[in-house]
Design a protein around this motif. Structure first.
Motif, PDB file in Angstrom:
ATOM      1  N   PRO A  21      45.679 -28.834 -10.427  1.00  0.00           N
ATOM      2  CA  PRO A  21      46.400 -29.994  -9.887  1.00  0.00           C
ATOM      3  C   PRO A  21      47.699 -30.253 -10.635  1.00  0.00           C
ATOM      4  O   PRO A  21      47.843 -29.905 -11.815  1.00  0.00           O
ATOM      5  CB  PRO A  21      45.411 -31.151 -10.085  1.00  0.00           C
ATOM      6  CG  PRO A  21      44.068 -30.499 -10.199  1.00  0.00           C
ATOM      7  CD  PRO A  21      44.316 -29.186 -10.879  1.00  0.00           C
ATOM      8  N   GLU A 107      43.922 -31.212  -2.134  1.00  0.00           N
ATOM      9  CA  GLU A 107      44.888 -32.320  -2.112  1.00  0.00           C
ATOM     10  C   GLU A 107      46.300 -31.768  -2.155  1.00  0.00           C
ATOM     11  O   GLU A 107      46.557 -30.717  -2.735  1.00  0.00           O
ATOM     12  CB  GLU A 107      44.670 -33.254  -3.300  1.00  0.00           C
ATOM     13  CG  GLU A 107      43.506 -34.204  -3.114  1.00  0.00           C
ATOM     14  CD  GLU A 107      43.754 -35.253  -2.037  1.00  0.00           C
ATOM     15  OE1 GLU A 107      44.865 -35.290  -1.467  1.00  0.00           O
ATOM     16  OE2 GLU A 107      42.827 -36.035  -1.763  1.00  0.00           O
ATOM     17  N   ARG A 108      47.228 -32.498  -1.506  1.00  0.00           N
ATOM     18  CA  ARG A 108      48.584 -32.000  -1.435  1.00  0.00           C
ATOM     19  C   ARG A 108      49.570 -32.997  -2.008  1.00  0.00           C
ATOM     20  O   ARG A 108      49.358 -34.208  -1.962  1.00  0.00           O
ATOM     21  CB  ARG A 108      48.955 -31.629   0.003  1.00  0.00           C
ATOM     22  CG  ARG A 108      49.537 -32.731   0.872  1.00  0.00           C
ATOM     23  CD  ARG A 108      48.515 -33.757   1.299  1.00  0.00           C
ATOM     24  NE  ARG A 108      49.056 -34.749   2.213  1.00  0.00           N
ATOM     25  CZ  ARG A 108      49.588 -35.909   1.851  1.00  0.00           C
ATOM     26  NH1 ARG A 108      49.722 -36.197   0.590  1.00  0.00           N
ATOM     27  NH2 ARG A 108      50.012 -36.768   2.755  1.00  0.00           N
ATOM     28  N   THR A 109      50.640 -32.464  -2.570  1.00  0.00           N
ATOM     29  CA  THR A 109      51.777 -33.248  -3.029  1.00  0.00           C
ATOM     30  C   THR A 109      52.994 -32.780  -2.242  1.00  0.00           C
ATOM     31  O   THR A 109      53.277 -31.580  -2.204  1.00  0.00           O
ATOM     32  CB  THR A 109      52.019 -33.055  -4.532  1.00  0.00           C
ATOM     33  OG1 THR A 109      50.863 -33.472  -5.258  1.00  0.00           O
ATOM     34  CG2 THR A 109      53.228 -33.865  -4.999  1.00  0.00           C
ATOM     35  N   GLY A 207      41.149 -42.281   3.180  1.00  0.00           N
ATOM     36  CA  GLY A 207      40.828 -40.890   2.903  1.00  0.00           C
ATOM     37  C   GLY A 207      39.411 -40.551   3.316  1.00  0.00           C
ATOM     38  O   GLY A 207      38.941 -40.937   4.399  1.00  0.00           O
ATOM     39  N   MET A 229      37.191 -29.813   1.748  1.00  0.00           N
ATOM     40  CA  MET A 229      38.627 -29.947   1.938  1.00  0.00           C
ATOM     41  C   MET A 229      39.356 -28.689   1.482  1.00  0.00           C
ATOM     42  O   MET A 229      39.260 -28.276   0.331  1.00  0.00           O
ATOM     43  CB  MET A 229      39.154 -31.168   1.188  1.00  0.00           C
ATOM     44  CG  MET A 229      40.600 -31.478   1.508  1.00  0.00           C
ATOM     45  SD  MET A 229      41.069 -33.189   1.158  1.00  0.00           S
ATOM     46  CE  MET A 229      40.885 -33.206  -0.619  1.00  0.00           C
ATOM     47  N   ASP A 231      42.847 -28.226   2.878  1.00  0.00           N
ATOM     48  CA  ASP A 231      44.264 -28.570   2.923  1.00  0.00           C
ATOM     49  C   ASP A 231      44.390 -29.918   3.613  1.00  0.00           C
ATOM     50  O   ASP A 231      44.140 -30.029   4.813  1.00  0.00           O
ATOM     51  CB  ASP A 231      45.038 -27.487   3.689  1.00  0.00           C
ATOM     52  CG  ASP A 231      46.540 -27.669   3.637  1.00  0.00           C
ATOM     53  OD1 ASP A 231      46.997 -28.758   3.246  1.00  0.00           O
ATOM     54  OD2 ASP A 231      47.262 -26.724   4.005  1.00  0.00           O
ATOM     55  N   ALA A 232      44.775 -30.943   2.859  1.00  0.00           N
ATOM     56  CA  ALA A 232      44.847 -32.297   3.408  1.00  0.00           C
ATOM     57  C   ALA A 232      46.140 -32.564   4.164  1.00  0.00           C
ATOM     58  O   ALA A 232      46.294 -33.650   4.746  1.00  0.00           O
ATOM     59  CB  ALA A 232      44.706 -33.322   2.279  1.00  0.00           C
ATOM     60  N   THR A 233      47.049 -31.607   4.207  1.00  0.00           N
ATOM     61  CA  THR A 233      48.342 -31.830   4.854  1.00  0.00           C
ATOM     62  C   THR A 233      48.149 -32.177   6.338  1.00  0.00           C
ATOM     63  O   THR A 233      47.462 -31.471   7.071  1.00  0.00           O
ATOM     64  CB  THR A 233      49.219 -30.571   4.754  1.00  0.00           C
ATOM     65  OG1 THR A 233      49.230 -30.110   3.413  1.00  0.00           O
ATOM     66  CG2 THR A 233      50.641 -30.875   5.200  1.00  0.00           C
ATOM     67  N   VAL A 268      41.189 -31.576   7.497  1.00  0.00           N
ATOM     68  CA  VAL A 268      41.241 -31.172   6.084  1.00  0.00           C
ATOM     69  C   VAL A 268      40.493 -29.865   5.841  1.00  0.00           C
ATOM     70  O   VAL A 268      40.680 -29.237   4.793  1.00  0.00           O
ATOM     71  CB  VAL A 268      40.694 -32.278   5.156  1.00  0.00           C
ATOM     72  CG1 VAL A 268      41.439 -33.585   5.370  1.00  0.00           C
ATOM     73  CG2 VAL A 268      39.191 -32.476   5.319  1.00  0.00           C
TER      74      VAL A 268
END
Length: 300
Positions: A21, A107-109, A207, A229, A231-233, A268
């Motif tokens: 992360p 999770e994505r940023t 979420g 999960m 890819d949460a994009t 996701v």
């Protein structure tokens, strides 16, 4: 099949898979798409539009693209996915770039690069310019000029994503993440005061924990379901698309929330931003459950 208008971005996302992360002061290694920082179809309009298209709806996307290589490629990919881009305009200049950092937990940023210092997307053509187009439903993900006029012209439910501070029209449902609400201090009463008496629900997503719909008299909570999960994009956009799909079918709010959570949860588990390669029936159209057999017998 309904005719749905989605107002939001069509773009190329550049995903980078990380080995850990993102954290302040940390160091991570990443692998880009094709190992050449390749792009995949993304943007809020594409994400929601492709899910609705997968459910069998006819989807118009109103957006604004730069007339460079990235903009033309995003348009090509969106049209190949079955989206109708007749309301999407081209503007001169270079596209901004969007990097998506995806950690091992999915999770994505999101990092937007080189966004234009001034100037925004072109306004959407007014409904009077398209007298033969009357959407059955509308999802406003970006407050482009003309969005309020289309909300007025839409025959069915209008779902608005928050924050969209530039929007001055009406909506039936506002959707926001809990983080968005914390930043803006938005409440149902405040949203209704701003958007007018047409507003029925403020839906807050949490979420994997599910979502809560706040109304004038009560709140309705629907729990999320365990998911693996990847890819949460785009999951928030697809949640809103699932909500609109259920509302188009006349679902009550609790059933609409359950349907939206199912769509967001399915998103996701997929690799990608816009779900262009989703397996068949991943985003099935809302169908009301048959009455419980035991309850039916008790009424006989």
């Amino acid at each position: 099949m309904a005719l749905v208008l989605v107002i939001g971005a069509v773009a190329l996302d550049r995903p980078i898979r990380l080995d850990r992360p993102v954290r302040s002061g940390g160091r991570a290694r990443g692998v880009s798409q094709g190992r050449m920082l390749g792009g995949r179809l993304g943007g809020s309009g594409s994400n929601a539009g492709c899910a609705l298209r997968s459910a069998g709806h006819q989807v118009l996307v109103a957006s604004s693209l730069s007339d460079d290589a990235d903009g033309l490629e995003a348009r090509r990919l969106a049209e190949a996915a079955g989206l109708d881009l007749r309301f999407t305009s081209l503007r001169p200049g270079a596209s901004s770039r969007t990097l998506i950092f995806i950690d091992p937990g999915g999770e994505r940023t999101i990092i937007g690069l080189d966004e234009p210092a001034q100037g925004g997307p072109s306004p959407i053509a007014a409904p009077s310019a398209w007298p033969d187009v009357r959407p059955d439903g509308l999802f406003i993900r970006a407050a482009y000029g003309g969005a309020a006029d289309w909300a007025q012209a839409t025959q069915g439910p209008v779902v608005l994503h928050w924050p969209t501070r530039a929007y001055n029209g009406q909506a039936d449902v506002v959707v926001a993440s809990a983080d968005d609400l914390e930043a803006s201090a938005l409440t149902y009463e405040a949203a209704r005061a701003r958007l007018g008496p047409r507003l029925q629900w403020l839906v807050v997503t949490h979420g994997a924990a599910g979502a809560v719909a706040h109304g004038p008299a009560n709140a309705i909570t629907v729990a999320g379901q365990p998911r693996t999960m990847r890819d949460a994009t785009g999951a928030g956009d697809i949640f809103a698309a699932g909500l609109l799909d259920a509302l188009l079918a006349g679902a009550p709010i609790q059933r609409a929330l359950e349907h939206a959570c199912a769509w967001g949860g399915a998103a996701v588990e997929l690799e990608g931003s816009a779900p262009v390669d989703a397996p068949p029936h991943t985003f099935g159209r809302f169908v009301e459950r048959p009455p419980d057999r035991q309850a039916s017998m008790s009424r006989e």
